[in-house]
Enzyme design. Structure first.
Site, PDB file in Angstrom:
ATOM      1  N   LYS A 291       0.833  -1.208   0.000  1.00  0.00           N
ATOM      2  CA  LYS A 291       0.000   0.000   0.000  1.00  0.00           C
ATOM      3  C   LYS A 291       0.855   1.241   0.000  1.00  0.00           C
ATOM      4  O   LYS A 291       0.488   2.255  -0.588  1.00  0.00           O
ATOM      5  CB  LYS A 291      -0.954  -0.005   1.205  1.00  0.00           C
TER       6      LYS A 291
ATOM      7  N   LYS B 279      -3.697 -11.131  -6.353  1.00  0.00           N
ATOM      8  CA  LYS B 279      -4.907 -11.405  -5.560  1.00  0.00           C
ATOM      9  C   LYS B 279      -6.093 -10.582  -6.083  1.00  0.00           C
ATOM     10  O   LYS B 279      -5.928  -9.419  -6.433  1.00  0.00           O
ATOM     11  CB  LYS B 279      -4.588 -11.012  -4.116  1.00  0.00           C
TER      12      LYS B 279
ATOM     13  N   LYS C 257     -10.770  -5.618  -3.839  1.00  0.00           N
ATOM     14  CA  LYS C 257     -11.866  -4.659  -3.977  1.00  0.00           C
ATOM     15  C   LYS C 257     -11.431  -3.489  -4.835  1.00  0.00           C
ATOM     16  O   LYS C 257     -12.191  -2.928  -5.586  1.00  0.00           O
ATOM     17  CB  LYS C 257     -12.243  -4.100  -2.600  1.00  0.00           C
TER      18      LYS C 257
HETATM   19  P1  TYM Z   1     -10.322  -7.230   4.063  1.00  0.00           P
HETATM   20  O1  TYM Z   1     -11.476  -6.332   4.303  1.00  0.00           O
HETATM   21  O2  TYM Z   1      -9.259  -6.791   3.121  1.00  0.00           O
HETATM   22  O3  TYM Z   1     -10.825  -8.639   3.585  1.00  0.00           O
HETATM   23  C1  TYM Z   1     -11.804  -9.339   4.316  1.00  0.00           C
HETATM   24  C2  TYM Z   1     -11.538 -10.834   4.268  1.00  0.00           C
HETATM   25  O4  TYM Z   1     -11.521 -11.288   2.915  1.00  0.00           O
HETATM   26  C3  TYM Z   1     -10.321 -12.019   2.683  1.00  0.00           C
HETATM   27  N1  TYM Z   1      -9.923 -11.813   1.275  1.00  0.00           N
HETATM   28  C4  TYM Z   1      -9.686 -12.809   0.410  1.00  0.00           C
HETATM   29  N2  TYM Z   1      -9.757 -14.132   0.527  1.00  0.00           N
HETATM   30  C5  TYM Z   1      -9.478 -14.869  -0.570  1.00  0.00           C
HETATM   31  N3  TYM Z   1      -9.136 -14.338  -1.764  1.00  0.00           N
HETATM   32  C6  TYM Z   1      -9.052 -13.006  -1.930  1.00  0.00           C
HETATM   33  N4  TYM Z   1      -8.732 -12.500  -3.116  1.00  0.00           N
HETATM   34  C7  TYM Z   1      -9.344 -12.177  -0.814  1.00  0.00           C
HETATM   35  N5  TYM Z   1      -9.370 -10.825  -0.623  1.00  0.00           N
HETATM   36  C8  TYM Z   1      -9.725 -10.638   0.670  1.00  0.00           C
HETATM   37  C9  TYM Z   1      -9.316 -11.444   3.653  1.00  0.00           C
HETATM   38  O5  TYM Z   1      -8.262 -12.332   3.886  1.00  0.00           O
HETATM   39  C10 TYM Z   1     -10.176 -11.206   4.863  1.00  0.00           C
HETATM   40  O6  TYM Z   1     -10.309 -12.391   5.610  1.00  0.00           O
HETATM   41  N6  TYM Z   1      -7.448  -6.614   8.066  1.00  0.00           N
HETATM   42  C11 TYM Z   1      -8.608  -7.294   7.574  1.00  0.00           C
HETATM   43  C12 TYM Z   1      -9.865  -6.975   8.337  1.00  0.00           C
HETATM   44  C13 TYM Z   1      -9.761  -7.156   9.818  1.00  0.00           C
HETATM   45  C14 TYM Z   1      -9.769  -8.399  10.518  1.00  0.00           C
HETATM   46  C15 TYM Z   1      -9.681  -8.063  11.897  1.00  0.00           C
HETATM   47  C16 TYM Z   1      -9.853  -9.724  10.101  1.00  0.00           C
HETATM   48  C17 TYM Z   1      -9.658  -6.182  10.748  1.00  0.00           C
HETATM   49  N7  TYM Z   1      -9.611  -6.720  12.013  1.00  0.00           N
HETATM   50  C18 TYM Z   1      -9.653  -9.058  12.856  1.00  0.00           C
HETATM   51  C19 TYM Z   1      -9.838 -10.714  11.080  1.00  0.00           C
HETATM   52  C20 TYM Z   1      -9.730 -10.384  12.443  1.00  0.00           C
HETATM   53  C21 TYM Z   1      -8.828  -6.872   6.133  1.00  0.00           C
HETATM   54  O7  TYM Z   1      -8.376  -5.849   5.690  1.00  0.00           O
HETATM   55  O8  TYM Z   1      -9.656  -7.637   5.453  1.00  0.00           O
END
Ligand code: TYM
Length: 332
Positions: A115, A197, A200
């Site tokens: 990022k 990957k 969004k």
């Molecule tokens: P975020 O919002 O980027 O993504 C949410 C969840 O989706 C999964 N993910 C994917 N899995 C498979 N293939 C992909 N292409 C893909 N893109 C996203 C992510 O691994 C995630 O599980 N930091 C985290 C949010 C968070 C969190 C937490 C998660 C904040 N606090 C505590 C678990 C526990 C995040 O940015 O996810």
């Protein structure tokens, strides 16, 4: 009986539109695990503001993500669904844990490095500190298990390190959590650049499938998905585009890679792609229908997030007080 259940915590950022990656890597697994665990599913809006968000859009997306949790099958009666900013202990614990985290370890986070490349000189301190807030989310609830996609593995490792460091400095306080990363679907790849990957915020809108994409858009995107000139449906790293589509099909239908290879032998990619698209449509269409109904009922959503905030506040404040006491703060 509930007391004996192990605890799950996970969350998704309400930044942009959720993708098939979010669904297969996280949400779909949460639905499977909800019976067996005491689950906290959070909409992590504090994390979302590590990059600039339009206030009106952030409000909309926060409710939309919440509606998606429910539409995907998370039962509000059995789980704690809440909005991160409603529970102040997350921000407070993040400050405390900051003081037990090293700059060096945060600087090594792949997501931060990526990022910071993208945003150049305009990187907020929040982006650097992001994993500490995530550690707070998880540790406040004594989570045993954190179901996430594989991109979050490193953040789970730092969470474990912070927990162990605090436990060693004082006395056992935090549960050291385990990641739950599914065998298939933990890293859904971009349809146009299958070595990246799916995300969004992908630059190419044809590279991702959004959970709310209409069926004809899903069909078009899968039809245009990059494959190769080999022409054989085979599960190998040498054919990353085909491998990605096979993974999606496997998670959605349960079909093994071997059976897929047999089924499409000598048939090229057309029928295979059609089947992948139909499997996605079949999975997402009912969710899309439900989301519309849920989102139209703001009172219902409000009831759920208020109840969720109450429960989450109670549980997390207990842990926060414990942390403060161990550190040496004078209780009020
Ligand atoms: P975020 O919002 O980027 O993504 C949410 C969840 O989706 C999964 N993910 C994917 N899995 C498979 N293939 C992909 N292409 C893909 N893109 C996203 C992510 O691994 C995630 O599980 N930091 C985290 C949010 C968070 C969190 C937490 C998660 C904040 N606090 C505590 C678990 C526990 C995040 O940015 O996810």
């Amino acid at each position: 009986m509930d007391e004996k259940k192990k605890v799950i915590f996970s969350g998704i950022q309400p930044s942009g539109e959720l993708t098939l990656g979010n669904y297969l890597g996280a949400l779909k697994n949460w639905v499977k695990l909800q019976e067996e665990y005491d689950c906290y599913f959070c909409i992590v809006d504090l994390h979302a503001i590590t990059v600039r968000q339009e206030p009106k859009v952030l409000r909309q997306k926060t409710l939309e993500v919440m509606a998606l949790y429910i539409a995907a099958g998370i039962e509000p009666e059995k789980n704690t669904i809440f909005i991160q900013s409603h529970v102040s202990a997350h921000s407070e614990a993040a400050w405390l844990l900051n003081c037990y985290t090293y700059m060096g370890e945060l600087g090594r986070m792949t997501q931060f490095k990526e990022k910071s490349k993208k945003y150049g000189d305009n990187i907020g301190a929040g982006l650097f500190d992001y994993p500490v807030l995530m550690a707070s989310d998880i540790l406040l609830y004594g989570a045993d298990l954190v179901p996430v996609g594989s991109d979050q593995k490193q953040h789970l490792e730092i969470t474990r390190d912070i927990a162990e460091r605090f436990n060693n400095a004082y006395s056992p306080t935090f549960t050291v959590p385990e990641p739950y990363i599914a065998e298939s679907g933990a890293r859904v790849m971009d349809l146009q650049e299958p070595t990246k990957k799916m995300s969004k915020s992908g630059d190419n809108p044809n590279g991702n499938i959004l959970i709310l994409d209409p069926p004809e858009v899903i069909r078009k995107k899968i039809n245009r998905a990059v494959t190769d000139s080999v022409g054989i449906v085979r599960f190998t790293d040498e054919q990353p585009g085909v491998k990605n589509l096979m993974t999606i099909l496997r998670v959605l239908t349960g079909l093994s890679y071997e059976d897929m290879e047999k089924k499409y032998e000598g048939k090229g990619y057309a029928q295979f792609k059609k089947d992948v698209a139909e499997a996605i449509v079949e999975e997402l269409l009912p969710i899309q229908d439900k989301v519309k109904i849920i989102l139209a009922d703001k009172k219902y959503l409000e009831e759920i997030y208020k109840k969720g905030a109450e429960k989450a506040t109670y549980v997390s404040n207990k842990m926060l007080r414990k942390m403060q006491k161990k550190i040496g703060f004078i209780p009020v």
